[in-house]
Design an enzyme around this catalytic site. Structure first.
Site, PDB file in Angstrom:
ATOM      1  N   PHE A 125      31.797  42.338  33.458  1.00 42.44           N
ATOM      2  CA  PHE A 125      31.065  41.099  33.175  1.00 42.44           C
ATOM      3  C   PHE A 125      30.920  40.889  31.676  1.00 42.44           C
ATOM      4  O   PHE A 125      30.567  41.811  30.945  1.00 42.44           O
ATOM      5  CB  PHE A 125      29.677  41.150  33.826  1.00 42.44           C
ATOM      6  CG  PHE A 125      28.828  39.946  33.535  1.00 42.44           C
ATOM      7  CD1 PHE A 125      29.020  38.765  34.237  1.00 42.44           C
ATOM      8  CD2 PHE A 125      27.844  39.990  32.547  1.00 42.44           C
ATOM      9  CE1 PHE A 125      28.247  37.646  33.971  1.00 42.44           C
ATOM     10  CE2 PHE A 125      27.066  38.873  32.273  1.00 42.44           C
ATOM     11  CZ  PHE A 125      27.269  37.702  32.985  1.00 42.44           C
ATOM     12  N   ASP A 141      48.627  30.869  31.744  1.00 38.74           N
ATOM     13  CA  ASP A 141      47.599  29.830  31.902  1.00 38.74           C
ATOM     14  C   ASP A 141      46.434  30.069  30.939  1.00 38.74           C
ATOM     15  O   ASP A 141      45.273  29.934  31.307  1.00 38.74           O
ATOM     16  CB  ASP A 141      47.112  29.808  33.351  1.00 38.74           C
ATOM     17  CG  ASP A 141      46.280  28.560  33.677  1.00 38.74           C
ATOM     18  OD1 ASP A 141      46.516  27.511  33.050  1.00 38.74           O
ATOM     19  OD2 ASP A 141      45.396  28.648  34.544  1.00 38.74           O
ATOM     20  N   ASN A 154      39.222  30.941  29.988  1.00 39.75           N
ATOM     21  CA  ASN A 154      39.449  32.316  30.435  1.00 39.75           C
ATOM     22  C   ASN A 154      39.624  33.294  29.279  1.00 39.75           C
ATOM     23  O   ASN A 154      40.310  34.307  29.407  1.00 39.75           O
ATOM     24  CB  ASN A 154      40.590  32.416  31.468  1.00 39.75           C
ATOM     25  CG  ASN A 154      41.851  31.724  31.027  1.00 39.75           C
ATOM     26  OD1 ASN A 154      42.178  31.740  29.844  1.00 39.75           O
ATOM     27  ND2 ASN A 154      42.573  31.138  31.968  1.00 39.75           N
TER      28      ASN A 154
END
EC number: 2.7.11.22
Length: 346
Positions: free
Chosen positions: A82, A127, A132
Protein backbone atom coordinates in the site's frame (compact mmCIF):
# COMPACT_ATOMS: atom_id res chain seq x y z
CA UNK A 1 -9.93 -13.77 1.27
CA UNK A 2 -11.03 -14.40 4.85
CA UNK A 3 -7.59 -13.17 5.99
CA UNK A 4 -8.28 -9.63 4.73
CA UNK A 5 -10.59 -6.96 6.09
CA UNK A 6 -11.56 -4.25 3.61
CA UNK A 7 -11.07 -0.79 5.10
CA UNK A 8 -12.31 1.40 2.24
CA UNK A 9 -12.54 1.60 -1.52
CA UNK A 10 -9.68 3.74 -2.77
CA UNK A 11 -10.17 3.63 -6.50
CA UNK A 12 -11.53 2.01 -9.62
CA UNK A 13 -8.73 1.44 -12.06
CA UNK A 14 -8.33 0.05 -15.53
CA UNK A 15 -8.77 -3.56 -14.47
CA UNK A 16 -11.13 -3.39 -11.53
CA UNK A 17 -11.85 -1.93 -8.12
CA UNK A 18 -9.12 -1.28 -5.53
CA UNK A 19 -9.56 -1.46 -1.77
CA UNK A 20 -7.41 -0.48 1.14
CA UNK A 21 -7.40 -3.60 3.28
CA UNK A 22 -5.78 -5.02 6.39
CA UNK A 23 -4.29 -8.46 6.82
CA UNK A 24 -6.03 -9.86 9.91
CA UNK A 25 -3.09 -12.13 10.73
CA UNK A 26 -0.20 -9.67 10.39
CA UNK A 27 -1.89 -6.27 10.66
CA UNK A 28 -0.24 -5.22 7.40
CA UNK A 29 -2.11 -2.62 5.35
CA UNK A 30 -2.32 -3.59 1.67
CA UNK A 31 -3.97 -2.56 -1.57
CA UNK A 32 -6.42 -5.24 -2.69
CA UNK A 33 -7.18 -5.16 -6.40
CA UNK A 34 -10.25 -7.13 -7.46
CA UNK A 35 -9.84 -7.91 -11.14
CA UNK A 36 -12.87 -7.51 -13.36
CA UNK A 37 -13.22 -10.62 -15.51
CA UNK A 38 -15.09 -11.17 -18.74
CA UNK A 39 -18.34 -12.87 -17.72
CA UNK A 40 -18.43 -14.73 -21.02
CA UNK A 41 -15.27 -16.65 -20.23
CA UNK A 42 -15.07 -19.54 -17.84
CA UNK A 43 -13.04 -18.44 -14.86
CA UNK A 44 -9.63 -16.80 -14.99
CA UNK A 45 -7.56 -17.29 -18.17
CA UNK A 46 -4.55 -19.49 -17.48
CA UNK A 47 -2.36 -17.09 -19.44
CA UNK A 48 -3.30 -14.30 -17.03
CA UNK A 49 -2.43 -16.47 -14.04
CA UNK A 50 0.98 -17.25 -15.55
CA UNK A 51 1.69 -13.62 -16.38
CA UNK A 52 0.81 -12.19 -12.98
CA UNK A 53 2.64 -14.99 -11.19
CA UNK A 54 5.79 -13.82 -12.95
CA UNK A 55 5.22 -10.32 -11.57
CA UNK A 56 5.78 -11.62 -8.04
CA UNK A 57 9.43 -12.02 -9.03
CA UNK A 58 9.80 -8.31 -9.90
CA UNK A 59 11.53 -7.10 -6.76
CA UNK A 60 12.69 -3.50 -7.05
CA UNK A 61 12.39 -0.43 -4.77
CA UNK A 62 10.56 1.50 -7.50
CA UNK A 63 8.00 -1.16 -8.42
CA UNK A 64 4.90 -1.69 -6.30
CA UNK A 65 5.36 -5.14 -4.84
CA UNK A 66 2.81 -7.81 -5.75
CA UNK A 67 2.53 -9.69 -2.46
CA UNK A 68 0.06 -12.39 -3.39
CA UNK A 69 -2.38 -13.66 -5.99
CA UNK A 70 -5.68 -15.04 -4.70
CA UNK A 71 -7.77 -17.04 -7.16
CA UNK A 72 -11.23 -18.04 -5.96
CA UNK A 73 -13.91 -19.45 -8.28
CA UNK A 74 -14.42 -16.79 -10.97
CA UNK A 75 -12.69 -14.04 -9.01
CA UNK A 76 -9.11 -12.90 -8.96
CA UNK A 77 -7.57 -10.70 -6.30
CA UNK A 78 -4.10 -9.17 -6.43
CA UNK A 79 -2.56 -8.12 -3.12
CA UNK A 80 -0.12 -5.20 -3.43
CA UNK A 81 1.89 -3.16 -0.97
CA UNK A 82 0.00 0.00 0.00
CA UNK A 83 1.19 3.52 -0.88
CA UNK A 84 -0.32 6.83 0.17
CA UNK A 85 -1.23 8.55 -3.09
CA UNK A 86 -0.94 8.44 -6.86
CA UNK A 87 0.97 10.99 -8.92
CA UNK A 88 -2.20 12.34 -10.56
CA UNK A 89 -3.68 13.38 -7.23
CA UNK A 90 -0.35 14.84 -6.14
CA UNK A 91 -0.04 16.89 -9.33
CA UNK A 92 -3.62 18.13 -8.97
CA UNK A 93 -2.90 19.18 -5.38
CA UNK A 94 0.32 20.90 -6.50
CA UNK A 95 -1.22 22.73 -9.45
CA UNK A 96 -1.11 26.18 -7.86
CA UNK A 97 2.45 26.11 -6.57
CA UNK A 98 3.94 23.59 -8.98
CA UNK A 99 6.23 20.67 -8.18
CA UNK A 100 9.80 21.65 -7.22
CA UNK A 101 12.39 20.72 -9.85
CA UNK A 102 14.47 18.57 -7.43
CA UNK A 103 11.38 16.46 -6.72
CA UNK A 104 10.51 16.12 -10.42
CA UNK A 105 14.10 15.08 -11.10
CA UNK A 106 14.04 12.56 -8.25
CA UNK A 107 10.70 11.09 -9.35
CA UNK A 108 11.81 10.73 -12.98
CA UNK A 109 15.11 9.14 -11.94
CA UNK A 110 13.34 6.61 -9.71
CA UNK A 111 10.79 5.75 -12.40
CA UNK A 112 13.55 5.21 -14.94
CA UNK A 113 15.29 2.89 -12.47
CA UNK A 114 12.10 0.86 -12.15
CA UNK A 115 11.60 0.82 -15.92
CA UNK A 116 15.20 -0.22 -16.58
CA UNK A 117 14.79 -3.14 -14.18
CA UNK A 118 11.55 -4.34 -15.76
CA UNK A 119 12.77 -3.88 -19.31
CA UNK A 120 15.89 -5.90 -18.48
CA UNK A 121 13.50 -8.69 -17.49
CA UNK A 122 11.55 -8.25 -20.75
CA UNK A 123 8.46 -6.95 -19.01
CA UNK A 124 6.61 -3.98 -20.52
CA UNK A 125 4.01 -1.82 -18.83
CA UNK A 126 2.19 -0.50 -21.95
CA UNK A 127 -0.24 1.67 -19.98
CA UNK A 128 1.85 4.13 -17.95
CA UNK A 129 -0.02 7.20 -16.68
CA UNK A 130 0.06 9.32 -13.51
CA UNK A 131 -2.76 7.28 -11.97
CA UNK A 132 -0.57 4.18 -11.71
CA UNK A 133 2.54 5.87 -10.37
CA UNK A 134 2.29 5.73 -6.58
CA UNK A 135 4.13 7.86 -4.03
CA UNK A 136 4.76 7.82 -0.30
CA UNK A 137 5.71 10.40 2.32
CA UNK A 138 9.38 9.37 2.23
CA UNK A 139 9.94 10.65 -1.31
CA UNK A 140 9.69 7.31 -3.11
CA UNK A 141 7.69 6.78 -6.28
CA UNK A 142 6.79 3.36 -7.64
CA UNK A 143 5.39 1.88 -10.83
CA UNK A 144 2.09 0.09 -10.32
CA UNK A 145 0.12 -2.33 -12.49
CA UNK A 146 3.27 -3.51 -14.28
CA UNK A 147 2.60 -6.37 -16.67
CA UNK A 148 -1.18 -6.31 -16.23
CA UNK A 149 -1.68 -5.00 -19.77
CA UNK A 150 -0.04 -8.16 -21.12
CA UNK A 151 -1.94 -10.39 -18.72
CA UNK A 152 -5.38 -8.90 -19.33
CA UNK A 153 -5.01 -6.72 -22.41
CA UNK A 154 -5.38 -2.93 -22.62
CA UNK A 155 -9.13 -2.30 -22.47
CA UNK A 156 -10.89 0.52 -24.27
CA UNK A 157 -12.82 1.37 -21.12
CA UNK A 158 -12.13 1.15 -17.41
CA UNK A 159 -14.05 -0.64 -14.69
CA UNK A 160 -16.49 2.28 -14.53
CA UNK A 161 -16.76 2.45 -18.34
CA UNK A 162 -14.61 5.57 -18.47
CA UNK A 163 -12.63 5.71 -21.70
CA UNK A 164 -8.99 4.81 -21.09
CA UNK A 165 -6.84 7.89 -21.65
CA UNK A 166 -4.77 8.13 -24.81
CA UNK A 167 -2.64 11.00 -23.55
CA UNK A 168 0.42 8.87 -22.85
CA UNK A 169 0.15 6.42 -25.74
CA UNK A 170 3.14 6.13 -28.09
CA UNK A 171 2.65 7.13 -31.75
CA UNK A 172 3.59 3.68 -33.05
CA UNK A 173 0.61 2.23 -31.15
CA UNK A 174 -1.69 4.99 -32.40
CA UNK A 175 -0.56 4.25 -35.97
CA UNK A 176 -1.53 0.60 -35.64
CA UNK A 177 1.83 -1.06 -35.03
CA UNK A 178 1.16 -4.54 -33.65
CA UNK A 179 4.71 -5.29 -32.55
CA UNK A 180 6.22 -2.77 -30.21
CA UNK A 181 8.99 -2.60 -27.67
CA UNK A 182 10.14 -1.09 -24.39
CA UNK A 183 10.17 2.26 -26.22
CA UNK A 184 6.40 2.62 -25.67
CA UNK A 185 7.01 2.96 -21.92
CA UNK A 186 9.71 5.58 -22.47
CA UNK A 187 7.30 7.66 -24.55
CA UNK A 188 4.65 7.51 -21.83
CA UNK A 189 7.15 8.50 -19.16
CA UNK A 190 8.35 11.39 -21.33
CA UNK A 191 4.78 12.71 -21.49
CA UNK A 192 4.49 12.41 -17.70
CA UNK A 193 7.87 14.14 -17.24
CA UNK A 194 6.61 17.12 -19.25
CA UNK A 195 3.28 17.16 -17.43
CA UNK A 196 4.97 17.46 -14.03
CA UNK A 197 6.34 20.80 -15.25
CA UNK A 198 3.14 22.15 -16.78
CA UNK A 199 0.62 24.11 -14.74
CA UNK A 200 -2.23 26.05 -16.27
CA UNK A 201 -5.45 27.78 -15.36
CA UNK A 202 -8.57 28.07 -17.44
CA UNK A 203 -8.28 31.25 -19.48
CA UNK A 204 -4.78 31.96 -18.09
CA UNK A 205 -2.92 31.60 -21.39
CA UNK A 206 -5.48 33.82 -23.12
CA UNK A 207 -5.41 36.33 -20.27
CA UNK A 208 -1.61 36.50 -20.24
CA UNK A 209 -1.40 36.79 -24.02
CA UNK A 210 -3.91 39.64 -24.20
CA UNK A 211 -2.18 41.41 -21.33
CA UNK A 212 1.12 41.44 -23.20
CA UNK A 213 -0.41 42.27 -26.58
CA UNK A 214 -1.95 45.37 -25.02
CA UNK A 215 1.55 46.59 -24.22
CA UNK A 216 1.37 45.98 -20.50
CA UNK A 217 4.64 44.53 -19.30
CA UNK A 218 3.47 44.01 -15.75
CA UNK A 219 2.18 40.65 -14.60
CA UNK A 220 -1.33 39.63 -15.60
CA UNK A 221 -3.83 39.30 -12.70
CA UNK A 222 -3.29 35.58 -12.20
CA UNK A 223 0.51 35.79 -12.43
CA UNK A 224 0.35 38.56 -9.83
CA UNK A 225 -1.87 36.34 -7.69
CA UNK A 226 0.57 33.43 -7.94
CA UNK A 227 3.49 35.72 -7.11
CA UNK A 228 1.69 37.01 -4.01
CA UNK A 229 0.75 33.44 -3.02
CA UNK A 230 4.39 32.39 -3.30
CA UNK A 231 5.60 35.38 -1.28
CA UNK A 232 3.11 34.50 1.44
CA UNK A 233 4.32 30.95 1.71
CA UNK A 234 1.92 29.40 -0.76
CA UNK A 235 -0.87 29.40 1.79
CA UNK A 236 -3.64 29.94 -0.76
CA UNK A 237 -5.48 27.08 -2.36
CA UNK A 238 -6.54 26.30 -5.90
CA UNK A 239 -10.14 26.79 -4.81
CA UNK A 240 -9.51 30.43 -3.89
CA UNK A 241 -7.59 31.26 -7.07
CA UNK A 242 -9.15 33.68 -9.60
CA UNK A 243 -9.58 30.79 -12.05
CA UNK A 244 -9.58 27.02 -11.39
CA UNK A 245 -6.00 25.78 -11.46
CA UNK A 246 -5.25 22.45 -13.08
CA UNK A 247 -2.24 20.65 -14.44
CA UNK A 248 -1.94 20.36 -18.20
CA UNK A 249 -1.08 17.19 -20.08
CA UNK A 250 1.39 17.52 -22.94
CA UNK A 251 -0.89 15.80 -25.49
CA UNK A 252 -4.48 15.77 -24.10
CA UNK A 253 -6.27 14.13 -27.03
CA UNK A 254 -9.92 13.04 -26.89
CA UNK A 255 -9.75 10.48 -29.72
CA UNK A 256 -7.01 8.52 -31.46
CA UNK A 257 -6.84 10.90 -34.42
CA UNK A 258 -6.95 13.96 -32.15
CA UNK A 259 -4.16 12.41 -30.08
CA UNK A 260 -2.02 11.85 -33.17
CA UNK A 261 -2.62 15.36 -34.46
CA UNK A 262 -1.73 16.92 -31.11
CA UNK A 263 1.57 15.04 -31.22
CA UNK A 264 2.15 16.08 -34.84
CA UNK A 265 1.43 19.75 -34.10
CA UNK A 266 4.11 19.76 -31.41
CA UNK A 267 6.78 17.42 -32.78
CA UNK A 268 6.05 17.93 -36.47
CA UNK A 269 4.32 15.45 -38.78
CA UNK A 270 6.71 12.50 -39.12
CA UNK A 271 8.09 11.43 -42.49
CA UNK A 272 10.54 8.79 -43.71
CA UNK A 273 13.48 11.03 -42.84
CA UNK A 274 12.76 11.30 -39.11
CA UNK A 275 11.01 7.93 -38.80
CA UNK A 276 11.92 5.32 -41.43
CA UNK A 277 8.95 3.05 -42.13
CA UNK A 278 6.29 5.39 -40.76
CA UNK A 279 4.47 5.73 -44.09
CA UNK A 280 4.02 1.93 -44.20
CA UNK A 281 2.27 1.71 -40.85
CA UNK A 282 -1.34 0.39 -40.93
CA UNK A 283 -3.03 3.61 -39.85
CA UNK A 284 -0.73 6.13 -41.53
CA UNK A 285 -2.48 8.34 -44.08
CA UNK A 286 -0.63 10.36 -46.78
CA UNK A 287 -3.35 12.98 -46.30
CA UNK A 288 -2.20 13.78 -42.74
CA UNK A 289 -1.64 17.56 -42.38
CA UNK A 290 2.03 18.53 -42.51
CA UNK A 291 2.99 20.43 -39.37
CA UNK A 292 6.46 21.77 -38.55
CA UNK A 293 8.19 20.87 -35.30
CA UNK A 294 7.83 23.42 -32.49
CA UNK A 295 10.69 24.81 -30.43
CA UNK A 296 10.86 22.69 -27.25
CA UNK A 297 11.73 25.75 -25.17
CA UNK A 298 8.23 27.04 -25.93
CA UNK A 299 6.51 23.67 -25.44
CA UNK A 300 7.79 23.12 -21.89
CA UNK A 301 9.17 26.53 -20.83
CA UNK A 302 10.27 25.55 -17.29
CA UNK A 303 12.74 22.94 -18.59
CA UNK A 304 16.43 23.85 -18.83
CA UNK A 305 18.65 22.76 -21.71
CA UNK A 306 19.50 19.36 -20.17
CA UNK A 307 15.83 18.74 -19.42
CA UNK A 308 14.78 19.58 -22.97
CA UNK A 309 17.54 17.33 -24.32
CA UNK A 310 16.33 14.38 -22.26
CA UNK A 311 12.67 14.99 -23.07
CA UNK A 312 13.33 15.21 -26.81
CA UNK A 313 15.16 11.87 -26.67
CA UNK A 314 12.30 10.28 -24.72
CA UNK A 315 9.83 11.58 -27.32
CA UNK A 316 11.84 10.58 -30.39
CA UNK A 317 9.46 9.41 -33.11
CA UNK A 318 11.54 6.41 -34.17
CA UNK A 319 11.21 3.77 -31.41
CA UNK A 320 14.60 2.35 -32.39
CA UNK A 321 16.23 5.72 -31.67
CA UNK A 322 14.21 6.59 -28.57
CA UNK A 323 16.46 6.65 -25.53
CA UNK A 324 16.38 3.56 -23.29
CA UNK A 325 15.70 3.73 -19.57
CA UNK A 326 19.25 2.64 -18.82
CA UNK A 327 20.77 5.30 -21.09
CA UNK A 328 18.44 7.97 -19.71
CA UNK A 329 19.73 7.34 -16.19
CA UNK A 330 23.18 8.45 -17.36
CA UNK A 331 21.90 11.72 -18.89
CA UNK A 332 23.49 14.97 -17.58
CA UNK A 333 20.04 16.08 -16.38
CA UNK A 334 20.52 13.78 -13.39
CA UNK A 335 24.03 14.84 -12.39
CA UNK A 336 22.72 16.60 -9.26
CA UNK A 337 19.76 14.33 -8.48
CA UNK A 338 18.72 14.07 -4.82
CA UNK A 339 15.73 12.56 -3.02
CA UNK A 340 13.63 15.35 -1.48
CA UNK A 341 10.51 14.61 0.56
CA UNK A 342 7.14 15.74 -0.86
CA UNK A 343 4.49 17.56 1.15
CA UNK A 344 1.56 15.16 0.93
CA UNK A 345 -2.00 16.02 1.90
CA UNK A 346 -3.16 12.61 3.03
Amino acid sequence: MENFQKVEKIGEGTYGVVYKAKNKLTGEVVALKKIRLDTETEGVPSTAIREISLLKELNHPNIVKLLDVIHTENKLYLVFEFLHQDLKKFMDASALTGIPLPLIKSYLFQLLQGLAFCHSHRVLHRDLKPQNLLINAEGSIKLADFGLARAFGVPVRTYTHEVVTLWYRAPEILLGCKYYSTAVDIWSLGCIFAEMHLVCTQHHAKCCGEHRRNGRHSLCPLCSYLEVAASQGGGMTAVSAPHPVTRRALFPGDSEIDQLFRIFRTLGTPDEVVWPGVTSMPDYKPSFPKWARQDFSKVVPPLDEDGRSLLSQMLHYDPNKRISAKAALAHPFFQDVTKPVPHLRL
